[in-house]
Write an enzyme that holds these catalytic residues in place. Structure first.
Site, mmCIF file in Angstrom:
data_model
loop_
_atom_site.group_PDB
_atom_site.id
_atom_site.type_symbol
_atom_site.label_atom_id
_atom_site.label_comp_id
_atom_site.label_asym_id
_atom_site.label_seq_id
_atom_site.Cartn_x
_atom_site.Cartn_y
_atom_site.Cartn_z
ATOM 1 N N LEU A 1 3.457 1.209 -15.280
ATOM 2 C CA LEU A 1 3.799 0.943 -13.892
ATOM 3 C C LEU A 1 2.946 1.873 -13.040
ATOM 4 O O LEU A 1 2.754 3.039 -13.400
ATOM 5 C CB LEU A 1 5.284 1.221 -13.610
ATOM 6 N N ASP A 2 2.428 1.369 -11.928
ATOM 7 C CA ASP A 2 1.659 2.225 -11.028
ATOM 8 C C ASP A 2 2.509 3.419 -10.604
ATOM 9 O O ASP A 2 3.744 3.333 -10.570
ATOM 10 C CB ASP A 2 1.236 1.445 -9.775
ATOM 11 N N ALA A 3 1.840 4.510 -10.236
ATOM 12 C CA ALA A 3 2.570 5.711 -9.819
ATOM 13 C C ALA A 3 3.503 5.415 -8.651
ATOM 14 O O ALA A 3 4.619 5.936 -8.585
ATOM 15 C CB ALA A 3 1.589 6.821 -9.442
ATOM 16 N N GLU A 4 3.072 4.531 -7.724
ATOM 17 C CA GLU A 4 3.886 4.243 -6.551
ATOM 18 C C GLU A 4 4.893 3.113 -6.782
ATOM 19 O O GLU A 4 5.625 2.727 -5.871
ATOM 20 C CB GLU A 4 3.004 3.913 -5.342
ATOM 21 N N THR A 5 4.931 2.574 -7.997
ATOM 22 C CA THR A 5 5.903 1.541 -8.349
ATOM 23 C C THR A 5 6.993 2.160 -9.214
ATOM 24 O O THR A 5 6.702 2.895 -10.154
ATOM 25 C CB THR A 5 5.230 0.387 -9.126
#
Length: 265
Positions: free
Chosen positions: A121-125
């Site tokens: 998962l992306d860091a901001e997700t």
């Protein structure tokens, strides 16, 4: 806990039956007591390598044979661990980030087993991420060719119209090719933002964010709520828990079916 091999004779005497009795394997795996496991077998509810087994004397090899009860896969290897994490925003999906950013090691360090993440998962997700030491299952769940569905809730800029939702399910063109959402629906549209649910099986990088930006609604917040049959439920941000037996059975069943279909294709 390790499973002792029941060789059927003291000291593994020559001519002793090989393998472990099926009801003992089921009991060791936590399916049911040995007595109840015997009832499951005689009722025809247990399969070994896809075939129904009704004989109580049946012996199997727990390391290689595949067992299912009521068509739900059973994990016979008690050394395997499966953990659900609600990954917070700001955590990188890596066990050792080379740039020194907060990563998953803060969670995996809590376990004796050497766990790793299934997919990213992306860091901001934020949202549902699986940690496990089962490499075979991880490969199937993470690889896009097996088509495991993932569901996201996105807060986006602007008021999303029904026509925009239809575009997502009909397909949009991105720099790396077209993409189609398997499902999409509008959950809420008020003020200057909307809440959209998107389900897809693609594993392409930042795919949900890029899809929504392409249709004119940049994402401001993104959460993965579902991964295959697993639901995040009420698990709080930064919390983690072992999968329960039903959840484990579901993802093992999914994994085995995907592998079988892939090998037949």
């Amino acid at each position: 806990m390790t499973n002792s091999i029941d060789n059927g004779a003291p000291g593994g005497a020559p001519g002793a039956p090989e393998g472990v009795r099926l009801q003992k394997v089921l009991a060791s795996a936590g399916v049911a007591s040995r007595r109840v496991s015997e009832d499951l077998i005689t009722a025809g509810r247990v399969r070994v390598n896809g075939e129904v087994v009704r004989e109580l004397g049946r012996r199997i090899d727990p390391e290689n044979d595949k067992v299912a009860v009521d068509n739900v896969a059973v994990q016979l290897d008690t050394t395997k661990r499966y953990v659900m994490l609600n990954k917070p925003v700001g955590i990188v999906s890596s066990l050792a980030d080379q740039h020194g950013r907060p990563d998953l090691s803060v969670y995996t360090a809590q376990f004796e087993e050497r766990l790793f993440n299934v997919g990213r998962l992306d860091a901001e997700t934020s949202g549902l991420l699986i940690l496990t030491n089962d490499g075979e299952l991880a490969h199937v769940l993470a690889h896009p060719s097996f088509g495991v569905m993932k569901t996201y809730i996105a807060r986006v800029e602007g008021r999303v119209s029904p026509q925009t939702i239809a575009r997502l399910t009909k397909g949009v063109e991105l720099d790396d090719g077209p993409i189609v959402a398997d499902k999409a629906r509008l959950l809420d549209s008020s003020g200057g933002s909307s809440l959209v649910e998107v389900t897809l099986h693609s594993g392409r990088n930042r795919i949900v964010r890029r899809m929504l930006e392409e249709v004119g609604h940049p994402v401001t917040e993104l959460v993965r709520r579902q991964f295959g049959p697993l639901h995040l439920g009420s698990l709080g941000s930064g919390e983690l828990r072992d999968l329960n037996r039903d959840e484990l059975g579901e993802i093992l069943t999914l994994s085995r079916a995907a592998k079988t279909e892939g090998s037949n294709g």
